[in-house]
Design an enzyme around this catalytic site. Structure first.
Site, mmCIF file in Angstrom:
data_model
loop_
_atom_site.group_PDB
_atom_site.id
_atom_site.type_symbol
_atom_site.label_atom_id
_atom_site.label_comp_id
_atom_site.label_asym_id
_atom_site.label_seq_id
_atom_site.Cartn_x
_atom_site.Cartn_y
_atom_site.Cartn_z
ATOM 1 N N LYS A 129 0.854 -1.191 0.000
ATOM 2 C CA LYS A 129 0.000 0.000 0.000
ATOM 3 C C LYS A 129 0.893 1.245 0.000
ATOM 4 O O LYS A 129 1.847 1.336 0.776
ATOM 5 C CB LYS A 129 -0.853 -0.010 1.264
ATOM 6 C CG LYS A 129 -2.245 0.579 1.143
ATOM 7 C CD LYS A 129 -2.974 0.447 2.475
ATOM 8 C CE LYS A 129 -4.432 0.728 2.361
ATOM 9 N NZ LYS A 129 -5.109 0.689 3.670
HETATM 10 O O1 G3P Z 1 -8.374 1.420 4.908
HETATM 11 C C1 G3P Z 1 -8.542 2.781 5.219
HETATM 12 C C2 G3P Z 1 -9.351 2.907 6.455
HETATM 13 O O2 G3P Z 1 -8.759 2.166 7.510
HETATM 14 C C3 G3P Z 1 -9.546 4.327 6.899
HETATM 15 O O3 G3P Z 1 -10.700 4.357 7.667
HETATM 16 O O4 G3P Z 1 -12.200 5.117 9.467
HETATM 17 O O5 G3P Z 1 -9.737 5.761 9.481
HETATM 18 O O6 G3P Z 1 -11.307 6.761 7.782
HETATM 19 P P1 G3P Z 1 -10.990 5.562 8.649
#
Ligand code: G3P
Length: 218
Positions: free
Chosen positions: A83
């Site tokens: 990633k």
């Molecule tokens: O894979 C990306 C994800 O983990 C981000 O999520 O909830 O931190 O915006 P969030």
């Protein structure tokens, strides 16, 4: 539609994999930090639980550093997907790693223009963050609609739309209706998908009526 699990919590991944709900896993530096474990160790353990792609994110910000980290992560297991953030160095790293045959997930995407650049760089997956757009009163799902529409205009682009930063089941349903290839879901959201009060009420009523018959099937 493929369901990836968005966590580095091995217990959650294992239980969802046993239910057949894990087509892959995504992690990021925050999720690794939350696990409290060494990155290489937890990524190796996750890769042994699922055969699907497991995203492991570089933390360098320069091209040479990202490339070195990406090659290291790729060697942890055959199903590691490297990633990289959607920056100039990240796209350069994406191009280099994809030319070496390494699958790359380009993350932190917030615009259709960024998604087009990632596809041109040979990304295997693009990760638009719908929840973080919603969090600032911007319609995250319109980004998914734009990316899917743009990619469909160019069949030679092989990048799959991996909807990330999912906050609730409606994000998943809308993404599926738009034709996104993958959604990466926090374990809590996966468990929410299953639930409906009418299903629970209906089953209770069936079993109550069945009990009155005094029968048993076996
Ligand atoms: O894979 C990306 C994800 O983990 C981000 O999520 O909830 O931190 O915006 P969030």
């Amino acid at each position: 539609m493929k369901f990836f699990v968005d966590t580095a919590d091995v217990a959650d991944i294992r239980s969802l994999a046993e239910a057949g709900l894990v087509d892959g896993v995504t992690t990021n530096p925050s999720l690794i930090a939350k696990s409290g474990r060494k990155m290489a160790e937890v990524i190796a353990e996750i890769c042994a639980i699922t055969e699907g792609p497991v995203s492991a994110e570089v933390t360098a910000t320069d091209f040479q550093g990202m490339l070195a980290e990406g090659r290291f992560l790729r060697n942890i297991a055959s199903n590691v997907c490297v990633k990289v953030p959607l920056t100039e160095a990240g796209l350069r790293t994406c191009r280099a790693l994809s030319q070496e045959g390494t699958p790359v997930n380009v993350t932190l995407c917030f615009s259709p223009a960024q998604a087009l650049l990632a596809a041109k760089a040979g990304a295997t997956f693009i990760s638009p963050f719908v929840g973080r757009l919603d969090d600032i009163s911007t319609d995250g799902m319109s980004l998914i609609a734009d990316i899917v529409q743009i990619y469909r205009n160019y069949p030679n682009l092989k990048t799959e739309v991996l909807v990330a930063s999912v906050r609730h089941p409606i994000h998943l349903v809308q993404s599926a209706k738009l034709g996104a290839h993958v959604a990466t879901l926090p374990p809590s959201v996966i468990r929410q998908l299953l639930k409906h009060p009418l299903t629970e009420a209906g089953l209770s009523a069936f079993l109550a009526d069945w009990a009155k018959t005094g029968q048993s099937i076996l």
